[in-house]
Design a protein around this motif. Sequence first.
Motif, PDB file in Angstrom:
ATOM      1  N   GLN A   5       0.836  -1.205   0.000  1.00  7.76           N
ATOM      2  CA  GLN A   5       0.000   0.000   0.000  1.00  7.76           C
ATOM      3  C   GLN A   5       0.865   1.247   0.000  1.00  7.76           C
ATOM      4  OE1 GLN A   5      -3.233   0.098   2.888  1.00  7.76           O
ATOM      5  NE2 GLN A   5      -3.175  -2.168   3.014  1.00  7.76           N
ATOM      6  N   LYS A   6       1.910   1.249   0.806  1.00 12.10           N
ATOM      7  CA  LYS A   6       2.812   2.409   0.865  1.00 12.10           C
ATOM      8  C   LYS A   6       3.504   2.649  -0.478  1.00 12.10           C
ATOM      9  CE  LYS A   6       5.372   2.858   4.498  1.00 12.10           C
ATOM     10  NZ  LYS A   6       6.366   2.489   5.534  1.00 12.10           N
ATOM     11  N   ASP A   7       3.918   1.545  -1.092  1.00 11.04           N
ATOM     12  CA  ASP A   7       4.587   1.671  -2.401  1.00 11.04           C
ATOM     13  C   ASP A   7       3.640   2.232  -3.448  1.00 11.04           C
ATOM     14  OD1 ASP A   7       6.870   0.687  -1.297  1.00 11.04           O
ATOM     15  OD2 ASP A   7       6.588  -1.372  -2.025  1.00 11.04           O
ATOM     16  N   ASP A   8       2.373   1.774  -3.433  1.00  9.16           N
ATOM     17  CA  ASP A   8       1.379   2.258  -4.411  1.00  9.16           C
ATOM     18  C   ASP A   8       1.108   3.744  -4.216  1.00  9.16           C
ATOM     19  OD1 ASP A   8       1.170  -0.241  -5.493  1.00  9.16           O
ATOM     20  OD2 ASP A   8      -0.648  -0.790  -4.364  1.00  9.16           O
ATOM     21  N   ILE A   9       0.985   4.151  -2.930  1.00  2.00           N
ATOM     22  CA  ILE A   9       0.735   5.564  -2.655  1.00  2.00           C
ATOM     23  C   ILE A   9       1.922   6.417  -3.103  1.00  2.00           C
ATOM     24  CG2 ILE A   9       0.430   7.248  -0.788  1.00  2.00           C
ATOM     25  CD1 ILE A   9      -1.145   5.067   0.706  1.00  2.00           C
ATOM     26  N   ALA A  10       3.127   5.958  -2.797  1.00  2.00           N
ATOM     27  CA  ALA A  10       4.326   6.708  -3.194  1.00  2.00           C
ATOM     28  C   ALA A  10       4.408   6.842  -4.720  1.00  2.00           C
ATOM     29  CB  ALA A  10       5.568   6.018  -2.647  1.00  2.00           C
ATOM     30  N   ARG A  11       4.032   5.764  -5.404  1.00  2.00           N
ATOM     31  CA  ARG A  11       4.061   5.794  -6.883  1.00  2.00           C
ATOM     32  C   ARG A  11       3.059   6.805  -7.422  1.00  2.00           C
ATOM     33  NH1 ARG A  11       0.846   3.581 -10.206  1.00  2.00           N
ATOM     34  NH2 ARG A  11      -0.022   2.148  -8.636  1.00  2.00           N
ATOM     35  N   LYS A  12       1.843   6.801  -6.851  1.00  2.00           N
ATOM     36  CA  LYS A  12       0.818   7.737  -7.317  1.00  2.00           C
ATOM     37  C   LYS A  12       1.215   9.183  -7.039  1.00  2.00           C
ATOM     38  CE  LYS A  12      -3.068   4.532  -6.930  1.00  2.00           C
ATOM     39  NZ  LYS A  12      -4.339   4.219  -6.216  1.00  2.00           N
ATOM     40  N   LEU A  13       1.848   9.403  -5.887  1.00  9.38           N
ATOM     41  CA  LEU A  13       2.331  10.747  -5.556  1.00  9.38           C
ATOM     42  C   LEU A  13       3.360  11.228  -6.566  1.00  9.38           C
ATOM     43  CD1 LEU A  13       2.675  10.594  -1.654  1.00  9.38           C
ATOM     44  CD2 LEU A  13       1.203  12.160  -2.943  1.00  9.38           C
ATOM     45  N   ALA A  14       4.251  10.334  -6.918  1.00  9.04           N
ATOM     46  CA  ALA A  14       5.285  10.696  -7.888  1.00  9.04           C
ATOM     47  C   ALA A  14       4.661  11.051  -9.236  1.00  9.04           C
ATOM     48  CB  ALA A  14       6.271   9.538  -8.043  1.00  9.04           C
ATOM     49  N   GLU A  15       3.638  10.278  -9.618  1.00  4.97           N
ATOM     50  CA  GLU A  15       2.964  10.546 -10.899  1.00  4.97           C
ATOM     51  C   GLU A  15       2.269  11.902 -10.877  1.00  4.97           C
ATOM     52  OE1 GLU A  15       0.362   7.279 -11.371  1.00  4.97           O
ATOM     53  OE2 GLU A  15       1.937   5.856 -11.994  1.00  4.97           O
ATOM     54  N   LEU A  16       1.624  12.211  -9.759  1.00  5.42           N
ATOM     55  CA  LEU A  16       0.916  13.484  -9.655  1.00  5.42           C
ATOM     56  C   LEU A  16       1.878  14.661  -9.629  1.00  5.42           C
ATOM     57  CD1 LEU A  16      -1.858  12.482  -7.107  1.00  5.42           C
ATOM     58  CD2 LEU A  16      -2.186  13.080  -9.514  1.00  5.42           C
ATOM     59  N   HIS A  17       2.977  14.517  -8.897  1.00  4.98           N
ATOM     60  CA  HIS A  17       3.986  15.592  -8.868  1.00  4.98           C
ATOM     61  C   HIS A  17       4.517  15.862 -10.273  1.00  4.98           C
ATOM     62  CE1 HIS A  17       4.283  16.686  -4.699  1.00  4.98           C
ATOM     63  NE2 HIS A  17       4.429  15.397  -4.302  1.00  4.98           N
ATOM     64  N   ALA A  18       4.645  14.831 -11.049  1.00  6.77           N
ATOM     65  CA  ALA A  18       5.209  14.970 -12.391  1.00  6.77           C
ATOM     66  C   ALA A  18       4.194  15.598 -13.360  1.00  6.77           C
ATOM     67  CB  ALA A  18       5.634  13.601 -12.919  1.00  6.77           C
ATOM     68  N   GLY A  19       2.913  15.588 -12.992  1.00  8.14           N
ATOM     69  CA  GLY A  19       1.876  16.072 -13.911  1.00  8.14           C
ATOM     70  C   GLY A  19       1.562  17.544 -13.790  1.00  8.14           C
ATOM     71  N   GLY A  20       2.213  18.296 -12.926  1.00  8.82           N
ATOM     72  CA  GLY A  20       1.923  19.723 -12.812  1.00  8.82           C
ATOM     73  C   GLY A  20       1.239  20.049 -11.508  1.00  8.82           C
ATOM     74  N   ALA A  21       1.134  21.344 -11.193  1.00 12.79           N
ATOM     75  CA  ALA A  21       0.656  21.767  -9.882  1.00 12.79           C
ATOM     76  C   ALA A  21      -0.727  22.384  -9.962  1.00 12.79           C
ATOM     77  CB  ALA A  21       1.623  22.760  -9.262  1.00 12.79           C
ATOM     78  N   ILE A  22      -1.644  21.748 -10.657  1.00 14.05           N
ATOM     79  CA  ILE A  22      -3.013  22.257 -10.730  1.00 14.05           C
ATOM     80  C   ILE A  22      -3.725  21.932  -9.428  1.00 14.05           C
ATOM     81  CG2 ILE A  22      -3.095  22.059 -13.235  1.00 14.05           C
ATOM     82  CD1 ILE A  22      -4.674  19.538 -12.938  1.00 14.05           C
ATOM     83  N   ALA A  23      -4.836  22.619  -9.168  1.00 16.40           N
ATOM     84  CA  ALA A  23      -5.544  22.509  -7.886  1.00 16.40           C
ATOM     85  C   ALA A  23      -6.023  21.100  -7.601  1.00 16.40           C
ATOM     86  CB  ALA A  23      -6.730  23.481  -7.875  1.00 16.40           C
ATOM     87  N   GLU A  24      -6.588  20.439  -8.600  1.00 17.79           N
ATOM     88  CA  GLU A  24      -7.110  19.086  -8.386  1.00 17.79           C
ATOM     89  C   GLU A  24      -5.998  18.124  -8.019  1.00 17.79           C
ATOM     90  OE1 GLU A  24      -9.543  15.795  -7.972  1.00 17.79           O
ATOM     91  OE2 GLU A  24      -9.994  17.940  -7.967  1.00 17.79           O
ATOM     92  N   LYS A  25      -4.904  18.296  -8.735  1.00 19.40           N
ATOM     93  CA  LYS A  25      -3.780  17.408  -8.437  1.00 19.40           C
ATOM     94  C   LYS A  25      -3.205  17.696  -7.061  1.00 19.40           C
ATOM     95  CE  LYS A  25      -2.402  16.254 -13.154  1.00 19.40           C
ATOM     96  NZ  LYS A  25      -1.332  16.276 -14.159  1.00 19.40           N
ATOM     97  N   LYS A  26      -3.229  18.965  -6.668  1.00 22.76           N
ATOM     98  CA  LYS A  26      -2.756  19.289  -5.324  1.00 22.76           C
ATOM     99  C   LYS A  26      -3.643  18.624  -4.277  1.00 22.76           C
ATOM    100  CE  LYS A  26      -0.417  23.726  -6.119  1.00 22.76           C
ATOM    101  NZ  LYS A  26      -0.395  25.166  -5.794  1.00 22.76           N
TER     102      LYS A  26
END
Length: 208
Positions: A5-26
Amino acid sequence: DLRKQKDDIARKLAELHAGGAIAEKKRQIAELETKQIAVKNRYDREINKVALEKQKKRGELETDIQRAESSVSILTGRMEALQDDIEANGEAIRKTRDEWHVENNKTFSAEIEDACPTCGQKLPAEEVEEARKKAQADFNLKKSESLAAITAHGKSLAAKLQKCGEELEQVQGKKEAAQENIQSMKDALAALAAGEEMLADYMQDTEY
């Protein structure tokens, strides 16, 4: 499991950080980070629980080993005492056997007076023979009683020797069983220590 679970969350966080800093992603990032902290806290609690259980088990094993080793020490002392008793009884039996042979080899020998000690007149042959027979009967009775007493003493010593031998065998068995149990507990303690070391490595790993 928790680590996945921790690995999956960390992976998703990395993907979101890489996609830009829009409000939804934040918002999603904040939500995932909150979940990540919750999972980590839960994981840490479970790891600490396991660590405490192992620590408790180690303490119990160490106490049991100390008690068993104390028992072995007591049993060893009892064995030494029994061996001393066996040696002493064995020596006493040898002496008693020699004493019996010495007594059994005794033969009747007596100086029978054939004259009256008062007037010096020669006693009748019948009286002399009667005195000799009485002396021999007294000798035989004393010898018989002495042999019987020596035999009884020897039997008593033999019974004690047998009892000591039987107890020694029992104590030896208990000691061997206790030593085997100690070795088994030490093996379990070593395995537990290895598990604690691995657990400590997990807890110190910055990945978690």
